[in-house]
Scaffold this motif. Structure first.
Motif, PDB file in Angstrom:
ATOM      1  N   LYS A 129      65.141 -55.435 -51.205  1.00 39.92           N
ATOM      2  CA  LYS A 129      64.525 -53.948 -50.856  1.00 39.92           C
ATOM      3  C   LYS A 129      64.118 -53.769 -51.699  1.00 39.92           C
ATOM      4  N   TYR A 130      63.858 -53.864 -52.957  1.00 38.26           N
ATOM      5  CA  TYR A 130      63.795 -53.192 -53.848  1.00 38.26           C
ATOM      6  C   TYR A 130      62.529 -54.326 -54.843  1.00 38.26           C
ATOM      7  N   GLY A 131      62.590 -55.574 -54.991  1.00 41.02           N
ATOM      8  CA  GLY A 131      62.213 -56.608 -54.718  1.00 41.02           C
ATOM      9  C   GLY A 131      61.706 -56.756 -56.610  1.00 41.02           C
ATOM     10  N   VAL A 132      62.963 -56.297 -56.918  1.00 41.68           N
ATOM     11  CA  VAL A 132      63.578 -56.394 -58.074  1.00 41.68           C
ATOM     12  C   VAL A 132      64.345 -57.900 -58.391  1.00 41.68           C
ATOM     13  N   SER A 133      64.877 -58.711 -59.520  1.00 39.19           N
ATOM     14  CA  SER A 133      66.086 -59.490 -59.837  1.00 39.19           C
ATOM     15  C   SER A 133      67.432 -59.035 -59.677  1.00 39.19           C
ATOM     16  N   LYS A 134      68.482 -59.768 -59.898  1.00 40.67           N
ATOM     17  CA  LYS A 134      70.005 -59.507 -59.864  1.00 40.67           C
ATOM     18  C   LYS A 134      69.878 -59.143 -61.120  1.00 40.67           C
ATOM     19  N   THR A 135      69.679 -59.468 -61.827  1.00 40.14           N
ATOM     20  CA  THR A 135      70.245 -58.683 -62.968  1.00 40.14           C
ATOM     21  C   THR A 135      69.754 -57.043 -63.399  1.00 40.14           C
ATOM     22  N   TYR A 136      68.125 -56.827 -62.850  1.00 42.14           N
ATOM     23  CA  TYR A 136      68.149 -55.720 -63.312  1.00 42.14           C
ATOM     24  C   TYR A 136      68.564 -54.976 -62.461  1.00 42.14           C
ATOM     25  N   ILE A 137      69.728 -55.216 -60.806  1.00 43.56           N
ATOM     26  CA  ILE A 137      69.914 -54.471 -60.216  1.00 43.56           C
ATOM     27  C   ILE A 137      71.442 -54.487 -60.943  1.00 43.56           C
ATOM     28  N   ARG A 138      71.863 -55.037 -61.522  1.00 40.55           N
ATOM     29  CA  ARG A 138      72.836 -55.463 -62.152  1.00 40.55           C
ATOM     30  C   ARG A 138      72.401 -53.939 -63.198  1.00 40.55           C
ATOM     31  N   GLN A 139      72.299 -54.257 -64.153  1.00 47.39           N
ATOM     32  CA  GLN A 139      71.906 -53.272 -65.484  1.00 47.39           C
ATOM     33  C   GLN A 139      71.639 -51.971 -65.313  1.00 47.39           C
ATOM     34  N   ARG A 177      84.866 -57.537 -74.883  1.00 46.20           N
ATOM     35  CA  ARG A 177      83.635 -56.778 -73.469  1.00 46.20           C
ATOM     36  C   ARG A 177      84.436 -56.855 -71.854  1.00 46.20           C
ATOM     37  N   LYS A 178      84.557 -55.601 -70.636  1.00 47.14           N
ATOM     38  CA  LYS A 178      84.489 -55.203 -69.803  1.00 47.14           C
ATOM     39  C   LYS A 178      83.257 -56.254 -69.236  1.00 47.14           C
ATOM     40  N   ARG A 179      84.670 -56.743 -68.299  1.00 47.90           N
ATOM     41  CA  ARG A 179      83.412 -57.885 -67.160  1.00 47.90           C
ATOM     42  C   ARG A 179      83.072 -56.708 -66.033  1.00 47.90           C
ATOM     43  N   ASN A 180      82.150 -56.211 -65.468  1.00 48.66           N
ATOM     44  CA  ASN A 180      81.852 -55.059 -64.425  1.00 48.66           C
ATOM     45  C   ASN A 180      81.458 -56.273 -63.044  1.00 48.66           C
ATOM     46  N   SER A 181      82.600 -56.315 -61.801  1.00 47.63           N
ATOM     47  CA  SER A 181      81.398 -56.859 -60.541  1.00 47.63           C
ATOM     48  C   SER A 181      81.837 -56.122 -59.179  1.00 47.63           C
ATOM     49  N   TYR A 182      80.194 -56.500 -58.714  1.00 49.87           N
ATOM     50  CA  TYR A 182      79.789 -55.379 -58.256  1.00 49.87           C
ATOM     51  C   TYR A 182      79.275 -56.431 -56.799  1.00 49.87           C
ATOM     52  N   ASN A 183      79.456 -55.882 -55.890  1.00 51.29           N
ATOM     53  CA  ASN A 183      79.378 -55.952 -53.890  1.00 51.29           C
ATOM     54  C   ASN A 183      78.711 -57.119 -54.653  1.00 51.29           C
ATOM     55  N   PRO A 184      78.363 -58.353 -54.058  1.00 47.63           N
ATOM     56  CA  PRO A 184      77.312 -59.615 -53.935  1.00 47.63           C
ATOM     57  C   PRO A 184      76.248 -59.499 -52.753  1.00 47.63           C
ATOM     58  N   VAL A 185      76.870 -59.110 -51.756  1.00 49.68           N
ATOM     59  CA  VAL A 185      76.074 -58.189 -50.399  1.00 49.68           C
ATOM     60  C   VAL A 185      75.193 -57.261 -50.432  1.00 49.68           C
ATOM     61  N   VAL A 186      75.422 -56.698 -51.102  1.00 53.15           N
ATOM     62  CA  VAL A 186      75.350 -55.192 -51.402  1.00 53.15           C
ATOM     63  C   VAL A 186      73.843 -55.949 -52.914  1.00 53.15           C
ATOM     64  N   THR A 209      72.375 -50.096 -68.702  1.00 52.53           N
ATOM     65  CA  THR A 209      71.985 -50.767 -69.489  1.00 52.53           C
ATOM     66  C   THR A 209      70.716 -50.084 -69.022  1.00 52.53           C
ATOM     67  N   LYS A 210      69.904 -49.991 -68.139  1.00 46.13           N
ATOM     68  CA  LYS A 210      68.399 -49.801 -68.441  1.00 46.13           C
ATOM     69  C   LYS A 210      68.158 -48.312 -67.554  1.00 46.13           C
ATOM     70  N   LYS A 211      67.198 -47.988 -67.973  1.00 44.83           N
ATOM     71  CA  LYS A 211      67.087 -46.370 -67.994  1.00 44.83           C
ATOM     72  C   LYS A 211      65.488 -46.039 -67.245  1.00 44.83           C
ATOM     73  N   GLY A 212      65.663 -45.010 -66.505  1.00 47.38           N
ATOM     74  CA  GLY A 212      64.000 -44.771 -65.550  1.00 47.38           C
ATOM     75  C   GLY A 212      64.629 -44.266 -64.074  1.00 47.38           C
ATOM     76  N   ILE A 213      63.630 -43.978 -63.802  1.00 44.67           N
ATOM     77  CA  ILE A 213      63.488 -43.185 -62.072  1.00 44.67           C
ATOM     78  C   ILE A 213      64.223 -43.784 -61.270  1.00 44.67           C
ATOM     79  N   THR A 214      63.085 -45.325 -60.805  1.00 45.58           N
ATOM     80  CA  THR A 214      63.679 -46.693 -60.302  1.00 45.58           C
ATOM     81  C   THR A 214      65.244 -46.720 -60.190  1.00 45.58           C
TER      82      THR A 214
END
Length: 73
Positions: free
Chosen positions: A33-43, A17-26, A48-53
């Motif tokens: 800013k959005y009040g959600v979990s890190k997992t939700y941000i990454r997804q 599986r491909k592992r994505n790396s995202y900027n931890p500071v961002v 992986t997640k769909k929607g307006i937010t």
């Protein structure tokens, strides 16, 4: 009796599986800013997640990541 060949074994391996790396500071900034979990941000970013937010989070992440890279140059 189970028959496993090399192709099946490779397909089921976690290493393929491909592992994505995202900027931890961002990511941390967006959690606040959005009040959600890190997992939700990454997804949201990887689709992986769909929607307006999720679309808003994805666009905002790439804008902020570009700004951070520009500031570090």
């Amino acid at each position: 009796m189970i028959v496993i060949n090399n192709e099946t074994n490779r397909a089921m391996s976690k290493d393929s599986r491909k592992r994505n790396s995202y900027n931890p500071v961002v990511i941390n900034h967006m959690v606040v800013k959005y009040g959600v979990s890190k997992t939700y941000i990454r997804q949201s970013i990887d689709g992986t997640k769909k929607g307006i937010t999720c679309e808003t989070i994805r666009k905002d992440y790439y804008i902020q990541e570009k700004a951070v890279k520009a500031a570090l140059k």
